[in-house]
Scaffold this motif. Structure first.
Motif, PDB file in Angstrom:
ATOM      1  N   HIS A 165      29.588  48.410   5.614  1.00  0.00           N
ATOM      2  CA  HIS A 165      29.871  49.851   5.635  1.00  0.00           C
ATOM      3  C   HIS A 165      30.506  50.290   6.943  1.00  0.00           C
ATOM      4  O   HIS A 165      30.535  51.481   7.259  1.00  0.00           O
ATOM      5  CB  HIS A 165      28.596  50.651   5.332  1.00  0.00           C
ATOM      6  CG  HIS A 165      28.253  50.647   3.870  1.00  0.00           C
ATOM      7  ND1 HIS A 165      27.825  49.513   3.224  1.00  0.00           N
ATOM      8  CD2 HIS A 165      28.332  51.619   2.929  1.00  0.00           C
ATOM      9  CE1 HIS A 165      27.626  49.783   1.952  1.00  0.00           C
ATOM     10  NE2 HIS A 165      27.936  51.058   1.733  1.00  0.00           N
ATOM     11  N   TYR A 166      30.991  49.317   7.713  1.00  0.00           N
ATOM     12  CA  TYR A 166      31.729  49.598   8.945  1.00  0.00           C
ATOM     13  C   TYR A 166      30.932  50.392   9.959  1.00  0.00           C
ATOM     14  O   TYR A 166      31.482  51.116  10.768  1.00  0.00           O
ATOM     15  CB  TYR A 166      33.076  50.281   8.627  1.00  0.00           C
ATOM     16  CG  TYR A 166      33.929  49.371   7.790  1.00  0.00           C
ATOM     17  CD1 TYR A 166      34.478  48.227   8.357  1.00  0.00           C
ATOM     18  CD2 TYR A 166      34.118  49.610   6.436  1.00  0.00           C
ATOM     19  CE1 TYR A 166      35.210  47.340   7.586  1.00  0.00           C
ATOM     20  CE2 TYR A 166      34.853  48.742   5.654  1.00  0.00           C
ATOM     21  CZ  TYR A 166      35.394  47.601   6.240  1.00  0.00           C
ATOM     22  OH  TYR A 166      36.105  46.735   5.491  1.00  0.00           O
ATOM     23  N   CYS A 167      29.622  50.262   9.911  1.00  0.00           N
ATOM     24  CA  CYS A 167      28.805  50.863  10.972  1.00  0.00           C
ATOM     25  C   CYS A 167      29.197  50.247  12.313  1.00  0.00           C
ATOM     26  O   CYS A 167      29.187  50.909  13.350  1.00  0.00           O
ATOM     27  CB  CYS A 167      27.325  50.616  10.722  1.00  0.00           C
ATOM     28  SG  CYS A 167      26.780  51.165   9.112  1.00  0.00           S
ATOM     29  N   THR A 168      29.580  48.888  12.244  1.00  0.00           N
ATOM     30  CA  THR A 168      29.950  48.168  13.461  1.00  0.00           C
ATOM     31  C   THR A 168      31.193  48.771  14.108  1.00  0.00           C
ATOM     32  O   THR A 168      31.413  48.586  15.308  1.00  0.00           O
ATOM     33  CB  THR A 168      30.246  46.692  13.157  1.00  0.00           C
ATOM     34  OG1 THR A 168      31.152  46.646  12.063  1.00  0.00           O
ATOM     35  CG2 THR A 168      28.985  45.930  12.816  1.00  0.00           C
ATOM     36  N   ALA A 169      32.001  49.501  13.317  1.00  0.00           N
ATOM     37  CA  ALA A 169      33.225  50.084  13.856  1.00  0.00           C
ATOM     38  C   ALA A 169      32.918  50.939  15.074  1.00  0.00           C
ATOM     39  O   ALA A 169      33.634  50.895  16.062  1.00  0.00           O
ATOM     40  CB  ALA A 169      33.924  50.911  12.784  1.00  0.00           C
TER      41      ALA A 169
END
Lengths: 489, 190
Positions: free
Chosen positions: A421-425
C-alpha cells in the motif's frame, strides 16, 4: 651522569659539533646512552643474565600487537567473538598478529620463570637487592593477571568456561569470596559486563601497573647494581666489572633474536585457534586452562568443602608471603646454590610439584575415556569452526526486520500490506521515516493497537495535512497492518 | 675489556675506569652495526603490522554484491513495469546489514531490460506504478515518470534511476545503489 671521579678523559670525547652536538646539548642524549650502556656487571657478562631484557622485549611486543589487535576488537559479549574471528580469518596478517600476542603470553611466562629461577638460584635477591625482589614478585603476579584476563577476551567456548572456573575459584575464599567473584564478573553470572571488566583490567589497569613496576624494577636495578656471579658478595661487590655494552648486550640481543624467530615461526606455522562462540547453555563442555594454569587447576581439584580454605587461601598465601619475604627470611650472604640446600631444595620441590600437578592433570584427562572423548570432540569442533569462512554478524536493524517476519505471522502479513500500500513511500522501509513522512518506529510503545487502528481509520487533521491517506483495508488486513506497525522497534 | 672496580664495598658505583680509546672506536662501529641491524629487523616486523592496519583500505569492501532479481525468461514478455523486492547486503567491517529494496523491471525504447530504483529522485519517497494511467506517480509531490522511467512532469529534476545489471546463467542480477536527490544528473552516494 659522567663518572664523578675525574676519569672522564678515558671515555670517548662527547660530540659537540654538528647535529649530534646540538641534540646532545639540548637533551644530554650521549650521557643518557652512556649511562644506559655502561652499566657495570661484576664478574663480567653472562648468558645467565639475559632473561630480564628478554622479558622487556616480549612486553614491548605484547603492547604493540595488543594495540593493533584493538583496531578491530570490540569488548562485548555480542561482538567479541565475531571481531576476533574477523581478525583471525579475514584481516591480512590478523592470524599472525593474534598468534604473536597469544604465544607471546606463553613466552612471557616461560621467560619469567627462567628469570625468576636464575635470580633465585643465584641468590641474587640477597643483600642490597630486597626491593628489587619485591617489585619482581609484584610483576610476576601482574603478568599472571594479564594472562588470566586476556584469555577470556576471544569469548569462545574454552575462554568462557575456563574463566567461569577461574572466577569460581575466587568464591572459595571465606567471607568475601562471593563478593570477589561478583566483583570480577560484574554480576553473579558471566556476561557482557565480565568482558568489559576483563578488558579494562587487561588493557588499562594491569598494563599501567606493569609500566610503573617495570620502571621501578629497572630503577632499583640500576640503583643497587647487578648481582654478579654466585661467588660475588651480596652487599659489597668486589669482582672485576665488565660494562653492559657490548658483550652483555650482544647476549641479550641473541635471546631477543631467538624469541623473534621462535614466536614468528609459531605464529606463522601453527596458527592460533579460535573455537565456536561461547555458549553458556552448553553443559557438556569441559574447560581446561592454558598450560601455565594447569598446575593450579589440578591443585584446586584436591580441595573440597571446609578444607578448601586451606588449599585455596592458606597455603597459597603462605607460599606467596614466603616468596615475597625471602630476602628477609634468608639473611646469609652465601649465594652458591649448592651451599644453600634448603633454598635449593625448596625450589626443586615447588618446581617438581608444579610440573607434577600439570602432568597429573594431563594424565587424568587422557585416562578418563569420557573426558578424553569430550576433549577430543571439543578440539574437533574448534578445528571445524576454524575451517569455516568468516561470516559477518547481521546488524541489529536487519535482525529486527528478520525477527518480525519470523516471529509473528500476523505482523509478517502486515509488513506485506505496509509495502503493497506504499506506506513505505513516505514512512520508509521498516517505518524508519523519510523526508515526506515521520518514522513509525516505537509507535507501539506510545499507542495501543486500538488507538493505532483509530488513527488509521480517522487520521487527525495534522496527519491529513501531511498527506496521510485513509487506507482501504478489510478488518483482517487492518489488524495485520496494526500488528506490524506496533511491532516496529 | 674487563674493568676493575676501584675498591670493594660502598664506593659510588660510577667509580670504574672506562674502555681504552682504541676500544672506543670498535665500540662505536659495533654500535652502528647493531643500530642498523635493529632498524632492519624492526622494519621487517612492521610489515605485518602495517598490512594489518591498512586491511580495510586495501580491500574493496565498498563494492556491492549483485542481488538476484529473477530469471530472464520471467521478464522476456513484459508489457508494463513489474515490481520486485531484492535483498541487498552491505558489509561493514565485521558486520553486514541486509535490507530489502523495491525495484522495477521495465523495458526501454529498444526493448532492452532496465531495472529502476523505486526511490524518487526528487525527495526519496517510494514511487508506485499506477497501472491505470500507465505511469509512475510519486504520492509525495506528484512527480510523474514514463514506463521506462524517464521524467514526464513534476518537481523532480531527472528521470527514475537506472541500476547496473548483470546477466548470469539466465538470471538477472542488479547492483543496488543510492543516488543523490534533487539534482539533474545521477550521482552515486554511499
Amino acid at each position: 651522569m659522567q663518572p664523578a671521579d675525574g676519569k672522564k678523559e678515558d671515555a670517548a670525547p662527547e660530540v659537540t659539533t654538528g647535529f649530534r652536538g646540538w641534540l646532545n646539548r639540548r637533551t644530554g642524549l650521549d650521557s643518557v646512552l652512556r649511562s644506559a650502556l655502561d652499566e657495570p656487571i661484576p664478574g663480567g657478562a653472562r648468558l645467565a643474565y639475559i632473561f630480564g631484557s628478554g622479558l622487556l622485549f616480549i612486553f614491548l611486543s605484547q603492547i604493540i600487537t595488543g594495540v593493533f589487535l584493538a583496531l578491530y576488537y570490540v569488548p562485548s559479549a555480542d561482538h567479541a567473538h565475531t571481531t576476533v574471528a574477523y581478525i583471525t580469518k579475514s584481516v591480512t596478517a590478523g592470524s599472525f598478529l593474534r598468534g604473536l600476542h597469544s604465544y607471546g603470553a606463553s613466552a612471557m611466562i616461560v621467560v619469567l620463570l627462567l628469570h625468576l629461577s636464575q635470580t633465585y638460584l643465584y641468590g641474587a635477591y640477597k643483600g642490597r637487592r630486597e626491593l628489587l625482589w619485591f617489585s619482581g614478585c609484584v610483576l610476576f603476579a601482574l603478568v599472571l593477571g594479564m594472562a588470566f584476563t586476556g584469555y577470556l577476551l576471544p569469548w569462545d567456548q574454552k575462554a568462557y568456561f575456563a574463566t567461569a572456573v577461574g572466577t569460581n575459584a575466587a568464591s572459595e575464599i571465606p567471607l568475601i569470596g562471593e563478593s570477589v567473584r561478583s566483583m570480577m564478573r560484574g554480576g553473579t553470572d558471566m556476561g557482557t559486563l565480565t568482558i568489559s571488566r576483563f578488558f579494562v583490567a587487561h588493557v588499562f589497569l594491569i598494563p599501567a601497573c606493569i609500566f610503573a613496576l617495570v620502571a621501578s624494577h629497572l630503577f632499583l636495578f640500576r640503583s643497587v647494581g647487578a648481582a654478579g656471579p654466585v661467588t660475588e658478595d651480596p652487599f659489597h661487590p668486589t669482582q672485576k666489572a665488565e660494562l653492559f655494552y657490548p658483550r652483555q648486550i650482544l647476549m641479550d640481543l641473541s635471546l631477543t633474536a631467538l624469541l623473534i624467530i621462535g614466536l614468528g615461526c609459531l605464529a606463522f606455522f601453527v596458527p592460533v585457534q579460535l573455537g565456536p562462540p561461547a555458549n553458556p547453555a552448553d553443559a557438556q563442555f569441559i574447560p581446561r586452562p592454558e598450560w601455565y594454569y594447569l598446575p593450579i587447576f589440578q591443585w584446586l581439584k584436591y580441595w573440597h568443602g571446609a578444607a578448601s580454605v586451606i588449599g585455596v587461601l592458606v597455603i597459597p598465601t603462605i607460599l606467596a608471603l614466603g616468596v615475597i619475604a625471602l630476602p628477609f627470611l634468608d639473611r646469609s650472604v652465601e649465594r652458591r646454590p649448592w651451599k644453600r640446600p634448603i633454598a635449593t631444595g625448596a625450589y626443586a620441590f615447588v618446581m617438581l610439584a608444579l610440573v607434577g600437578l600439570g602432568l597429573r592433570s594431563k594424565y587424568l584427562d587422557n585416562h578418563d575415556p569420557e573426558v578424553a572423548q569430550q576433549l577430543a570432540k571439543q578440539n574437533a569442533e574448534e578445528a571445524d569452526y576454524m575451517a569455516k569462512p568468516f561470516e559477518p554478524e547481521l546488524s541489529a536493524a536487519s535482525l529486527a526486520a528478520a525477527n518480525v517476519a519470523l516471529a509473528d505471522p500476523l505482523a509478517a502479513k502486515g509488513k506485506a500490506i505496509f509495502e503493497s500500500h506504499y506506506c513505505t513511500a513516505c514512512h520508509g522501509d521498516g517505518g524508519v521515516g523519510t523526508a515526506a513522512g515521520p518514522a513509525l518506529i516505537g509507535v507501539g510503545a506510545k499507542f495501543s493497537t486500538d488507538q493505532i487502528t483509530e488513527l488509521l481509520r480517522h487520521p487527525t487533521a495534522k496527519m491529513k495535512a501531511g498527506g496521510m491517506p485513509t487506507p482501504e483495508l478489510s478488518p483482517d488486513e487492518m489488524k495485520a497492518l496494526v500488528a506490524y506497525v506496533a511491532s516496529l522497534k | 675489556m674487563k674493568i676493575g672496580a676501584d675498591d670493594a664495598g660502598n664506593t659510588p658505583r660510577w667509580k670504574f675506569s672506562t674502555a681504552q680509546p682504541f676500544d672506543e672506536q670498535r665500540r662505536s662501529f659495533l654500535g652502528a652495526l647493531l643500530a642498523l641491524g635493529s632498524l632492519c629487523v624492526s622494519a621487517l616486523l612492521a610489515v605485518p603490522l602495517i598490512r594489518f592496519a591498512l586491511f580495510p583500505l586495501l580491500r574493496l569492501t565498498t563494492e556491492l554484491k549483485a542481488s538476484p532479481v529473477g530469471s530472464l525468461s520471467e521478464f522476456s514478455s513484459l508489457n508494463e513495469p513489474v515490481e520486485r523486492t531484492i535483498q541487498i547486503e552491505q558489509v561493514d567491517g565485521w558486520r553486514k546489514a541486509v535490507s530489502e529494496k523495491a525495484v522495477y523491471i521495465t523495458k526501454n525504447g529498444q526493448g532492452q531490460l532496465r531495472v529502476l530504483s523505486s526511490i524518487c529522485p526528487h525527495l526519496g519517497c517510494t514511487v508506485p506504478w499506477v497501472s491505470a494511467k500507465q505511469e509512475f506517480i510519486c504520492p509525495c509531490h506528484g512527480a510523474v515518470y514514463a514506463p521506462d522511467g524517464s521524467r514526464i512532469s513534476g518537481p523532480c529534476l531527472r528521470g527514475m534511476d537506472t541500476l547496473e545489471t548483470v546477466e548470469q546463467n539466465g538470471q538477472l542480477l542488479v547492483r543496488f545503489q543510492y543516488f543523490r536527490q534533487l539534482v539533474a544528473n545521477k550521482e552515486v552516494i554511499g
